[in-house]
Design a protein around this motif. Structure first.
Motif, PDB file in Angstrom:
ATOM      1  N   GLU A   1      33.580  55.854  62.811  1.00 56.25           N
ATOM      2  CA  GLU A   1      33.034  54.795  63.661  1.00 56.25           C
ATOM      3  C   GLU A   1      31.917  54.027  62.969  1.00 56.25           C
ATOM      4  O   GLU A   1      31.818  52.799  63.081  1.00 56.25           O
ATOM      5  N   THR A   2      31.075  54.751  62.218  1.00 56.85           N
ATOM      6  CA  THR A   2      29.965  54.104  61.519  1.00 56.85           C
ATOM      7  C   THR A   2      30.475  53.206  60.399  1.00 56.85           C
ATOM      8  O   THR A   2      29.987  52.079  60.209  1.00 56.85           O
ATOM      9  N   SER A   3      31.469  53.676  59.655  1.00 53.95           N
ATOM     10  CA  SER A   3      32.008  52.872  58.560  1.00 53.95           C
ATOM     11  C   SER A   3      32.695  51.618  59.083  1.00 53.95           C
ATOM     12  O   SER A   3      32.596  50.545  58.472  1.00 53.95           O
ATOM     13  N   LYS A   4      33.389  51.733  60.227  1.00 56.62           N
ATOM     14  CA  LYS A   4      34.030  50.563  60.823  1.00 56.62           C
ATOM     15  C   LYS A   4      32.991  49.547  61.271  1.00 56.62           C
ATOM     16  O   LYS A   4      33.148  48.337  61.084  1.00 56.62           O
TER      17      LYS A   4
ATOM     18  N   GLU B   1      15.799  69.547  55.132  1.00 54.76           N
ATOM     19  CA  GLU B   1      16.937  70.401  54.794  1.00 54.76           C
ATOM     20  C   GLU B   1      18.160  69.557  54.444  1.00 54.76           C
ATOM     21  O   GLU B   1      18.948  69.927  53.579  1.00 54.76           O
ATOM     22  N   LEU B   2      18.305  68.409  55.109  1.00 51.91           N
ATOM     23  CA  LEU B   2      19.437  67.526  54.838  1.00 51.91           C
ATOM     24  C   LEU B   2      19.361  66.968  53.416  1.00 51.91           C
ATOM     25  O   LEU B   2      20.381  66.851  52.730  1.00 51.91           O
ATOM     26  N   ARG B   3      18.146  66.649  52.957  1.00 58.65           N
ATOM     27  CA  ARG B   3      17.964  66.096  51.607  1.00 58.65           C
ATOM     28  C   ARG B   3      18.344  67.092  50.521  1.00 58.65           C
ATOM     29  O   ARG B   3      18.623  66.701  49.380  1.00 58.65           O
ATOM     30  N   LYS B   4      18.354  68.375  50.852  1.00 57.89           N
ATOM     31  CA  LYS B   4      18.695  69.397  49.865  1.00 57.89           C
ATOM     32  C   LYS B   4      20.202  69.456  49.593  1.00 57.89           C
ATOM     33  O   LYS B   4      20.639  70.086  48.631  1.00 57.89           O
ATOM     34  N   ILE B   5      20.983  68.811  50.459  1.00 60.94           N
ATOM     35  CA  ILE B   5      22.438  68.803  50.288  1.00 60.94           C
ATOM     36  C   ILE B   5      22.813  67.710  49.298  1.00 60.94           C
ATOM     37  O   ILE B   5      22.366  66.566  49.429  1.00 60.94           O
ATOM     38  N   SER B   6      23.616  68.062  48.315  1.00 58.83           N
ATOM     39  CA  SER B   6      24.016  67.110  47.281  1.00 58.83           C
ATOM     40  C   SER B   6      24.662  65.868  47.895  1.00 58.83           C
ATOM     41  O   SER B   6      25.575  65.969  48.722  1.00 58.83           O
ATOM     42  N   GLY B   7      24.156  64.699  47.520  1.00 56.24           N
ATOM     43  CA  GLY B   7      24.714  63.446  48.009  1.00 56.24           C
ATOM     44  C   GLY B   7      23.919  62.811  49.128  1.00 56.24           C
ATOM     45  O   GLY B   7      24.191  61.669  49.514  1.00 56.24           O
ATOM     46  N   PHE B   8      22.936  63.532  49.672  1.00 55.43           N
ATOM     47  CA  PHE B   8      22.128  62.995  50.770  1.00 55.43           C
ATOM     48  C   PHE B   8      20.716  62.689  50.249  1.00 55.43           C
ATOM     49  O   PHE B   8      19.804  63.514  50.331  1.00 55.43           O
TER      50      PHE B   8
ATOM     51  N   LYS C   1      18.911  56.301  56.806  1.00 55.36           N
ATOM     52  CA  LYS C   1      19.850  55.461  57.564  1.00 55.36           C
ATOM     53  C   LYS C   1      20.683  56.258  58.557  1.00 55.36           C
ATOM     54  O   LYS C   1      20.910  55.818  59.691  1.00 55.36           O
ATOM     55  N   TYR C   2      21.164  57.450  58.133  1.00 55.33           N
ATOM     56  CA  TYR C   2      22.098  58.201  58.971  1.00 55.33           C
ATOM     57  C   TYR C   2      21.576  59.583  59.388  1.00 55.33           C
ATOM     58  O   TYR C   2      22.217  60.251  60.201  1.00 55.33           O
TER      59      TYR C   2
ATOM     60  N   TYR D   1      31.540  56.203  51.854  1.00 51.72           N
ATOM     61  CA  TYR D   1      30.184  55.755  51.543  1.00 51.72           C
ATOM     62  C   TYR D   1      29.166  56.451  52.455  1.00 51.72           C
ATOM     63  O   TYR D   1      28.002  56.621  52.083  1.00 51.72           O
ATOM     64  N   ILE D   2      29.598  56.809  53.661  1.00 55.97           N
ATOM     65  CA  ILE D   2      28.703  57.536  54.581  1.00 55.97           C
ATOM     66  C   ILE D   2      28.507  58.955  54.041  1.00 55.97           C
ATOM     67  O   ILE D   2      27.391  59.386  53.792  1.00 55.97           O
ATOM     68  N   PHE D   3      29.599  59.693  53.901  1.00 54.02           N
ATOM     69  CA  PHE D   3      29.640  60.972  53.182  1.00 54.02           C
ATOM     70  C   PHE D   3      31.108  61.307  52.936  1.00 54.02           C
ATOM     71  O   PHE D   3      31.969  60.995  53.756  1.00 54.02           O
ATOM     72  N   ASN D   4      31.392  61.921  51.794  1.00 49.05           N
ATOM     73  CA  ASN D   4      32.771  62.269  51.472  1.00 49.05           C
ATOM     74  C   ASN D   4      33.124  63.640  52.052  1.00 49.05           C
ATOM     75  O   ASN D   4      32.283  64.289  52.689  1.00 49.05           O
TER      76      ASN D   4
END
Length: 251
Positions: free
Chosen positions: A192-195, A223-230, A237-238, A203-206
């Motif tokens: 929904e966000t990508s649309k 804790e979210l920033r510790k996840i690769s890709g965030f 933003k998300y 691009y949001i997350f794979n």
């Protein structure tokens, strides 16, 4: 009298089987109903039975015994698909008869076995034969891996080819990560966000990042920033919306 293979499925959502034997699942995402096709447990069951057949044939050294087993396999080895999730509603009204005959709910299993025994006209196996059958299956058993972090995390990210299971979902029954409500909710949010933004969903997350989210179950932006890709931009933003979805399914 027979060897019954119980194919236990912990499926989420309401299910319908159409006249072609296709399985369709309906899920509720924030009040919106969504239908999607799922892999048929009937097909999966056929593959499992064929695997058992080949293993048993390979265990027979005598050519005559192999021929006898080949002919009698379908009579002695029976199977049933059991729906383990009590919340699942399945509509078999339009399903082919062979599908209807193969699917039951978990609370029907004991009576199902008793009925098969009553209807069977075959002689019962001897105690020796039953032990031989039991020893055959025990000999094939391998312990389930418990080190999920070591098994699935490679260089800080998930290998997308691996099927992740979560043994904490619905009373300890193992299910694939993409069968969980959290996975579906995050996937729906991504879509929904990508649309809305007119960009590609990844691009949001794979998918690897989606699975990493479920593995980490972050409680904060830190804790979210510790996840690769965030990184900072994506979290700003998300982040809050993602954390809100994770929080609903943690509770």
């Amino acid at each position: 009298k027979f060897c019954l293979v119980v194919e236990c499925k912990n499926l989420f959502g309401n299910l319908e089987v159409n006249s072609r034997g296709e399985f369709i699942r309906e899920l509720d995402f924030n009040g919106k109903r969504k239908k999607e096709g799922i892999y048929s447990p009937i097909t999966q069951n056929v593959r499992h039975m064929e695997m058992i057949k080949q293993l048993r044939l390979g265990n027979k050294k005598n050519p005559l015994m192999r021929v006898a087993l080949e002919k009698s396999f379908g009579d002695f080895h029976k199977s049933v698909i059991v729906l383990a999730n009590p919340k699942t509603v399945i509509n078999l009204k339009n399903a082919p008869k062979n599908v209807k005959d193969q699917i039951i709910r978990s609370d029907q299993l004991i009576e199902y076995i008793k009925r098969l025994i009553r209807e069977s006209k075959d002689l019962a196996s001897s105690e020796k034969e039953m032990y031989e059958m039991a020893d055959f299956f025990v000999g094939l058993h391998k312990e389930n891996p418990v080190g999920y972090t070591e098994r699935y995390l490679v260089g800080g990210g998930f290998e997308q080819s691996d099927a992740i299971v979560d043994s904490e979902v619905d009373g300890g029954v193992d299910v694939a990560v993409d069968e969980t409500p959290l996975y579906q909710a995050l996937k729906q949010y991504r879509y929904e966000t990508s649309k809305a933004e007119g960009i590609k969903a990844y691009y949001i997350f794979n998918n690897a990042q989606l699975e990493a989210l479920i593995a980490a179950m972050p409680r904060s932006l830190e804790e979210l920033r510790k996840i690769s890709g965030f990184g900072e931009v994506k979290c700003e933003k998300y982040g809050e919306e993602i954390l809100g979805i994770v929080r609903r399914y943690r509770e």
